[in-house]
Write a protein that holds these residues in place. Structure first.
Motif, PDB file in Angstrom:
ATOM      1  N   LEU A 192     -12.984  -3.839 -17.160  1.00  0.00           N
ATOM      2  CA  LEU A 192     -13.153  -3.265 -15.337  1.00  0.00           C
ATOM      3  C   LEU A 192     -12.406  -3.866 -14.800  1.00  0.00           C
ATOM      4  CD1 LEU A 192     -15.511  -3.166 -13.739  1.00  0.00           C
ATOM      5  CD2 LEU A 192     -15.257  -5.841 -13.568  1.00  0.00           C
ATOM      6  N   VAL A 193     -11.313  -4.606 -15.048  1.00  0.00           N
ATOM      7  CA  VAL A 193     -10.082  -5.178 -13.588  1.00  0.00           C
ATOM      8  C   VAL A 193      -9.655  -4.228 -13.381  1.00  0.00           C
ATOM      9  CG1 VAL A 193      -8.596  -6.731 -13.305  1.00  0.00           C
ATOM     10  CG2 VAL A 193     -11.284  -7.352 -13.813  1.00  0.00           C
ATOM     11  N   VAL A 194      -9.090  -3.665 -14.431  1.00  0.00           N
ATOM     12  CA  VAL A 194      -7.535  -2.766 -14.795  1.00  0.00           C
ATOM     13  C   VAL A 194      -8.393  -1.196 -14.187  1.00  0.00           C
ATOM     14  CG1 VAL A 194      -6.404  -1.115 -16.436  1.00  0.00           C
ATOM     15  CG2 VAL A 194      -6.217  -3.753 -16.648  1.00  0.00           C
ATOM     16  N   VAL A 195      -9.669  -0.749 -14.289  1.00  0.00           N
ATOM     17  CA  VAL A 195     -10.284   0.315 -12.973  1.00  0.00           C
ATOM     18  C   VAL A 195     -10.282  -0.065 -12.111  1.00  0.00           C
ATOM     19  CG1 VAL A 195     -12.360   1.457 -13.206  1.00  0.00           C
ATOM     20  CG2 VAL A 195     -11.100   0.799 -15.131  1.00  0.00           C
ATOM     21  N   TYR A 196     -10.697  -0.852 -11.793  1.00  0.00           N
ATOM     22  CA  TYR A 196     -10.127  -1.432 -10.184  1.00  0.00           C
ATOM     23  C   TYR A 196      -8.783  -1.067  -9.300  1.00  0.00           C
ATOM     24  CZ  TYR A 196     -11.951  -3.147  -6.218  1.00  0.00           C
ATOM     25  OH  TYR A 196     -12.498  -3.814  -4.867  1.00  0.00           O
ATOM     26  N   ALA A 197      -8.107  -2.136  -9.997  1.00  0.00           N
ATOM     27  CA  ALA A 197      -6.686  -1.700 -10.228  1.00  0.00           C
ATOM     28  C   ALA A 197      -6.233  -0.488  -9.801  1.00  0.00           C
ATOM     29  CB  ALA A 197      -5.761  -2.545 -10.847  1.00  0.00           C
ATOM     30  N   SER A 198      -6.484   0.135 -10.802  1.00  0.00           N
ATOM     31  CA  SER A 198      -6.141   1.405 -10.313  1.00  0.00           C
ATOM     32  C   SER A 198      -6.557   2.464  -9.107  1.00  0.00           C
ATOM     33  CB  SER A 198      -6.629   2.693 -11.444  1.00  0.00           C
ATOM     34  OG  SER A 198      -7.275   2.783 -11.205  1.00  0.00           O
ATOM     35  N   ALA A 199      -7.616   2.021  -9.125  1.00  0.00           N
ATOM     36  CA  ALA A 199      -7.124   1.984  -7.258  1.00  0.00           C
ATOM     37  C   ALA A 199      -7.431   1.889  -6.167  1.00  0.00           C
ATOM     38  CB  ALA A 199      -9.551   2.414  -6.593  1.00  0.00           C
ATOM     39  N   ASP A 200      -7.102  -0.132  -6.340  1.00  0.00           N
ATOM     40  CA  ASP A 200      -6.302  -0.415  -5.519  1.00  0.00           C
ATOM     41  C   ASP A 200      -4.426  -0.195  -5.375  1.00  0.00           C
ATOM     42  OD1 ASP A 200      -7.466  -1.823  -4.021  1.00  0.00           O
ATOM     43  OD2 ASP A 200      -7.510  -4.144  -5.168  1.00  0.00           O
ATOM     44  N   ALA A 201      -4.360   0.312  -6.429  1.00  0.00           N
ATOM     45  CA  ALA A 201      -2.900   0.967  -6.396  1.00  0.00           C
ATOM     46  C   ALA A 201      -2.783   1.719  -5.054  1.00  0.00           C
ATOM     47  CB  ALA A 201      -2.922   1.718  -7.171  1.00  0.00           C
ATOM     48  N   GLY A 202      -3.161   2.770  -4.376  1.00  0.00           N
ATOM     49  CA  GLY A 202      -3.041   3.576  -3.458  1.00  0.00           C
ATOM     50  C   GLY A 202      -2.771   2.406  -1.902  1.00  0.00           C
ATOM     51  N   ALA A 203      -3.903   1.630  -2.680  1.00  0.00           N
ATOM     52  CA  ALA A 203      -3.664   0.607  -1.339  1.00  0.00           C
ATOM     53  C   ALA A 203      -3.033  -0.390  -0.412  1.00  0.00           C
ATOM     54  CB  ALA A 203      -5.067   0.131  -0.712  1.00  0.00           C
ATOM     55  N   LEU A 204      -2.305  -0.851  -2.375  1.00  0.00           N
ATOM     56  CA  LEU A 204      -0.861  -1.676  -2.125  1.00  0.00           C
ATOM     57  C   LEU A 204       0.151  -0.810  -1.345  1.00  0.00           C
ATOM     58  CD1 LEU A 204      -0.698  -3.828  -4.991  1.00  0.00           C
ATOM     59  CD2 LEU A 204      -0.656  -4.271  -3.190  1.00  0.00           C
ATOM     60  N   VAL A 205       0.289   0.455  -1.714  1.00  0.00           N
ATOM     61  CA  VAL A 205       1.326   1.424  -1.425  1.00  0.00           C
ATOM     62  C   VAL A 205       1.341   1.542  -0.205  1.00  0.00           C
ATOM     63  CG1 VAL A 205       2.261   3.673  -1.825  1.00  0.00           C
ATOM     64  CG2 VAL A 205       2.032   2.618  -3.768  1.00  0.00           C
ATOM     65  N   LEU A 206       0.307   1.431   0.789  1.00  0.00           N
ATOM     66  CA  LEU A 206       0.142   1.407   2.076  1.00  0.00           C
ATOM     67  C   LEU A 206       0.336   0.369   2.650  1.00  0.00           C
ATOM     68  CD1 LEU A 206      -0.845   3.534   3.448  1.00  0.00           C
ATOM     69  CD2 LEU A 206      -3.005   2.401   3.903  1.00  0.00           C
ATOM     70  N   ALA A 207      -0.247  -0.951   1.674  1.00  0.00           N
ATOM     71  CA  ALA A 207       0.382  -2.084   2.420  1.00  0.00           C
ATOM     72  C   ALA A 207       1.616  -2.751   2.982  1.00  0.00           C
ATOM     73  CB  ALA A 207      -0.631  -3.477   1.433  1.00  0.00           C
ATOM     74  N   ILE A 208       2.556  -1.883   1.793  1.00  0.00           N
ATOM     75  CA  ILE A 208       3.863  -2.425   1.433  1.00  0.00           C
ATOM     76  C   ILE A 208       4.257  -1.499   2.488  1.00  0.00           C
ATOM     77  CG2 ILE A 208       5.868  -1.953  -0.800  1.00  0.00           C
ATOM     78  CD1 ILE A 208       4.074  -2.293  -2.328  1.00  0.00           C
ATOM     79  N   ALA A 209       4.052   0.024   2.591  1.00  0.00           N
ATOM     80  CA  ALA A 209       4.275   0.559   3.407  1.00  0.00           C
ATOM     81  C   ALA A 209       4.768  -0.226   5.131  1.00  0.00           C
ATOM     82  CB  ALA A 209       3.810   1.997   3.894  1.00  0.00           C
ATOM     83  N   THR A 210       3.116  -0.442   5.603  1.00  0.00           N
ATOM     84  CA  THR A 210       2.876  -1.186   6.649  1.00  0.00           C
ATOM     85  C   THR A 210       4.091  -2.355   6.650  1.00  0.00           C
ATOM     86  OG1 THR A 210       0.544  -0.485   5.945  1.00  0.00           O
ATOM     87  CG2 THR A 210       1.338  -1.801   8.232  1.00  0.00           C
ATOM     88  N   LEU A 211       4.063  -2.912   6.162  1.00  0.00           N
ATOM     89  CA  LEU A 211       4.603  -4.300   6.015  1.00  0.00           C
ATOM     90  C   LEU A 211       6.310  -4.367   6.788  1.00  0.00           C
ATOM     91  CD1 LEU A 211       3.535  -6.872   3.634  1.00  0.00           C
ATOM     92  CD2 LEU A 211       2.650  -6.539   6.176  1.00  0.00           C
ATOM     93  N   SER A 212       6.913  -2.906   5.497  1.00  0.00           N
ATOM     94  CA  SER A 212       7.994  -2.499   5.814  1.00  0.00           C
ATOM     95  C   SER A 212       8.117  -1.893   7.213  1.00  0.00           C
ATOM     96  CB  SER A 212       8.877  -1.285   5.344  1.00  0.00           C
ATOM     97  OG  SER A 212       8.427  -1.811   3.568  1.00  0.00           O
ATOM     98  N   PHE A 213       6.879  -1.704   7.741  1.00  0.00           N
ATOM     99  CA  PHE A 213       7.522  -0.857   9.009  1.00  0.00           C
ATOM    100  C   PHE A 213       7.228  -1.311  10.081  1.00  0.00           C
ATOM    101  CE2 PHE A 213       5.489   0.965  12.259  1.00  0.00           C
ATOM    102  CZ  PHE A 213       5.303   2.769  13.203  1.00  0.00           C
ATOM    103  N   GLY A 261      -8.773   6.616  -8.644  1.00  0.00           N
ATOM    104  CA  GLY A 261     -10.136   5.320  -9.528  1.00  0.00           C
ATOM    105  C   GLY A 261     -10.981   5.357  -9.429  1.00  0.00           C
ATOM    106  N   GLU A 262     -11.135   6.164  -8.542  1.00  0.00           N
ATOM    107  CA  GLU A 262     -13.017   7.175  -8.125  1.00  0.00           C
ATOM    108  C   GLU A 262     -13.077   7.997  -9.328  1.00  0.00           C
ATOM    109  OE1 GLU A 262     -14.654  10.238  -5.279  1.00  0.00           O
ATOM    110  OE2 GLU A 262     -13.765   8.711  -4.067  1.00  0.00           O
ATOM    111  N   ALA A 263     -12.118   8.151  -9.913  1.00  0.00           N
ATOM    112  CA  ALA A 263     -12.534   9.338 -11.452  1.00  0.00           C
ATOM    113  C   ALA A 263     -12.703   7.429 -12.149  1.00  0.00           C
ATOM    114  CB  ALA A 263     -11.358   9.974 -11.308  1.00  0.00           C
ATOM    115  N   PHE A 264     -12.250   7.363 -11.837  1.00  0.00           N
ATOM    116  CA  PHE A 264     -12.659   5.979 -13.225  1.00  0.00           C
ATOM    117  C   PHE A 264     -13.503   5.328 -12.944  1.00  0.00           C
ATOM    118  CE2 PHE A 264      -8.187   5.227 -14.553  1.00  0.00           C
ATOM    119  CZ  PHE A 264      -8.254   5.747 -16.221  1.00  0.00           C
ATOM    120  N   ALA A 265     -13.739   4.908 -12.152  1.00  0.00           N
ATOM    121  CA  ALA A 265     -15.089   4.668 -11.505  1.00  0.00           C
ATOM    122  C   ALA A 265     -16.353   5.511 -11.641  1.00  0.00           C
ATOM    123  CB  ALA A 265     -14.689   4.548 -10.014  1.00  0.00           C
TER     124      ALA A 265
END
Lengths: 299, 323
Positions: A192-213, A261-265
């Motif tokens: 379950l968790v790995v599937v959820y994490a795959s959807a989270d990866a996008g949000a993390l990329v964005l968060a990293i960009a936000t902090l760097s911004f 992530g959506e496809a997995f879900a």
């Protein structure tokens, strides 16, 4: 193994492909970049696309294409580290809380709830405020901001699984905690968790960009998309590509991770039976029936 | 062979706390001695505590009070000193065959699991022998539980329970989740295994006809207690306890002549709440033969005039009660 190969053919390749492309570009970045992403060239500043610089150059004469490719590598690396660390921390804490139960569980749940109650970016900002900006404090801050989700999920799965009779069956067989945990509990948690994490990866990329911004993440000479956006903003009129292209790269990566992530879900969660789905279900049921009949027909 | 019973329980109580000071007395003082090699049935209506008793015997539920011994050694001692030894001695068959198998594991993996835990070599061979024992084809090995039928799943459950070659099998309503048509096959399988392997089987059941067919002895439970025990034939034909009479009179007869004239004892009302059993005999609120003594004094399980054991003032062999 053959099972895996068989299921490979039914994968939604149009959804997996963009993510794979991103990963491939990031991994192969040192061989793909035509220039060193950090190399400055004052002879060619703020140039448009040319044969020498396919996507042009920024205000220090750095090659934009090289910086976007290099940015992919930085994003992927940072994202993978955070995701892995958050997964390990979350799964360990959540599973232990669920497995041990009692007062330990209550304390852990409260801690998880505190982290969940605040938006993750706020937690990350607060932690960076304490630790000071920098690459590693960004990694630590994002990990601490992200783990609670996985902890909560892991605990829920563990509690639900522990109630299953097959766990009791394993106990009666004389299995110890380690056996039950590693053989029965952990696979269900990870599924379950790995599937959820795959959807989270996008949000993390964005968060990293936000902090760097905001200047709190990846430090300047290293190419990073969020940072490139800030750098390019001052030169929006001279060369809009400096802002548009990193933004576009970021958007595409986030969207493709979300689709994955959506496809997995969707393949996990049963959908209401209607139209095409219904006919597919009927086909699946017929297949299952046939398999059953084959077992029933004794040799 | 040893002369102690395979399973012995003395004064076993299992109470569940539902609110401060309030307990559901699911099992409330059970004395049972099951000799090795018997096929023992435990019957009773829903909620009488049969399943809790079975779970307590295998240690899935800890007893609030009382002592359980398996093959002459106390359960707590087994569990403290030799958990794996206990697993090789006694196994459990679950009511829900689908839930008792991991949905992620193939049948082969499920059957292998006890062998892995106990480090048994030559697993593949043993697994195949188990399949033969319970009448499943080799093609079942690679399948997941959900692509098997209910009867096949229960066969897998039984095979897994037998993997470590135990001498005692506790079965918690192993037939109730199955279709009627499949039940007969599984009943035959149990009878066959018991004869072939010399197992001691304790079967919780509410299908009385099945119990009559395969069990050599039977205990009747009511509200957390055993009210009657004895040889199956005797209990079914000539029950000593009024509750057993009522329960067993519900079994239909295949002979239409007997069926139309068969006398049925219909009990009024529901069983009292197990959190607050009545004083005196537990059955006194529904017993057709109730008299003064039943309301004051709780009968104990004693040899009955009919043979076997019964907990009723009317049937104690040592003192012919006068009403």
């Amino acid at each position: 193994m053959t099972e895996l190969l068989k299921s490979l053919r039914t994968w939604p390749w149009h959804i997996v492909a963009p993510v794979l492309l991103f990963v491939a570009v990031a991994v192969l970045a040192p061989w793909l970049t035509p220039y060193d992403p950090a190399a400055q060239d004052y002879m060619s500043i703020l140039q448009g696309p040319s044969w020498a610089h396919w996507l042009g150059t920024d205000y220090l004469g750095r090659d934009l294409l090289s910086r976007i490719i290099g940015g992919a590598r930085v994003s992927l690396t940072a994202m993978s580290i955070v995701l892995l660390a958050a997964l390990i921390l979350g799964v360990v804490v959540g599973s232990l809380a669920g497995y041990i139960g009692g007062r330990f569980e209550v304390v852990m749940i409260s801690a998880i709830d505190i982290f969940l109650a605040l938006p993750s970016l706020v937690i990350a900002l607060a932690l960076i405020g304490i630790m000071g900006p920098g690459y590693w404090s960004m990694i630590v801050a994002l990990t601490l901001a992200w783990w609670a989700n996985y902890a909560r999920m892991s605990r829920a799965v563990v509690v639900a699984e522990l109630r299953q009779p097959y766990i009791e069956a394993a106990r009666i067989m004389g299995a110890n905690h380690l056996h039950i945990f590693s053989r029965h509990i952990l696979p269900s948690v990870l599924a379950l968790v790995v599937v959820y994490a795959s959807a989270d990866a996008g949000a993390l990329v964005l968060a990293i960009a936000t902090l760097s911004f905001l200047g709190l993440g990846v430090e300047p000479p290293t190419p990073e998309w969020g940072q490139m956006l800030v750098d390019g903003m001052g030169y929006l009129e001279d060369n809009p590509a400096l802002v548009i292209l990193p933004g576009l790269a970021l958007t595409l990566v986030v969207v493709s991770f979300n689709l994955l992530g959506e496809a997995f879900a969707l393949s996990k969660v049963p959908r209401p039976a209607r139209g095409l789905t219904l006919s597919r279900r009927r086909r699946d049921r017929a297949k299952e029936e046939a398999a059953r009949a084959q077992v029933e027909a004794r040799p | 062979m040893p002369d102690f019973p395979a399973i012995q329980t003395s004064g076993v109580k299992v109470h569940f706390r539902i609110a401060p000071g309030r307990f559901v007395k699911a099992v409330d003082g059970v004395d049972l001695a099951i000799p090795a090699g018997t096929f023992h049935g435990i019957v009773g209506e829903s909620g009488c505590g049969k399943t809790t008793l079975a779970r307590t015997i295998v240690g899935l539920q800890s007893a609030t009070e009382g002592e359980i011994s398996i093959a002459g050694r106390s359960l707590s001692n087994w569990r403290r000193a030799d958990r794996k030894g206990l697993a090789r001695k006694m196994q459990f068959v679950f009511q829900d065959p689908l839930g008792s198998l991991s949905r992620r594991q193939t049948i082969e993996q499920s059957l292998e699991e006890p062998l892995i835990i106990h480090g048994v070599p030559d697993r593949r061979k043993r697994v195949e022998a188990l399949l033969d024992l319970v009448g499943l084809p080799r093609t079942a090995l690679g399948r997941l539980p959900r692509s098997l039928s209910g009867g096949q799943r229960q066969r897998v459950g039984i095979a897994r329970a037998l993997a470590l070659d135990p001498s005692i099998l506790i079965c918690d309503e192993p037939l109730s989740a199955l279709d009627v048509s499949i039940r007969a096959q599984i009943v035959a399988l149990f009878a066959d295994l018991q004869a072939k392997l010399g197992l001691t089987i304790v079967m919780i059941a509410h299908d009385l006809a099945v119990v009559r067919e395969i069990c050599s002895s039977v205990s009747v439970m009511y509200l957390g207690r055993i009210v009657e025990s004895g040889a199956t034939e005797r209990v079914f034909d000539d029950a000593a306890h009024p509750y057993s009479q009522a329960l067993l009179s519900a079994v239909p007869s295949p002979d239409p002549r007997i069926e139309t004239t068969r006398e049925r004892v219909i009990l009024a009302g529901d069983p009292p709440s197990p959190s607050n059993p009545p004083a005196g005999c537990r059955f006194n609120t529904r017993c057709p033969l109730v008299f003064e003594r039943c309301r004051n004094e709780e009968p104990v399980l004693n040899p009955a005039t009919h043979g076997g054991l019964a907990a009723c003032h009317l049937s104690q062999a040592d003192q012919h009660a006068t009403i």
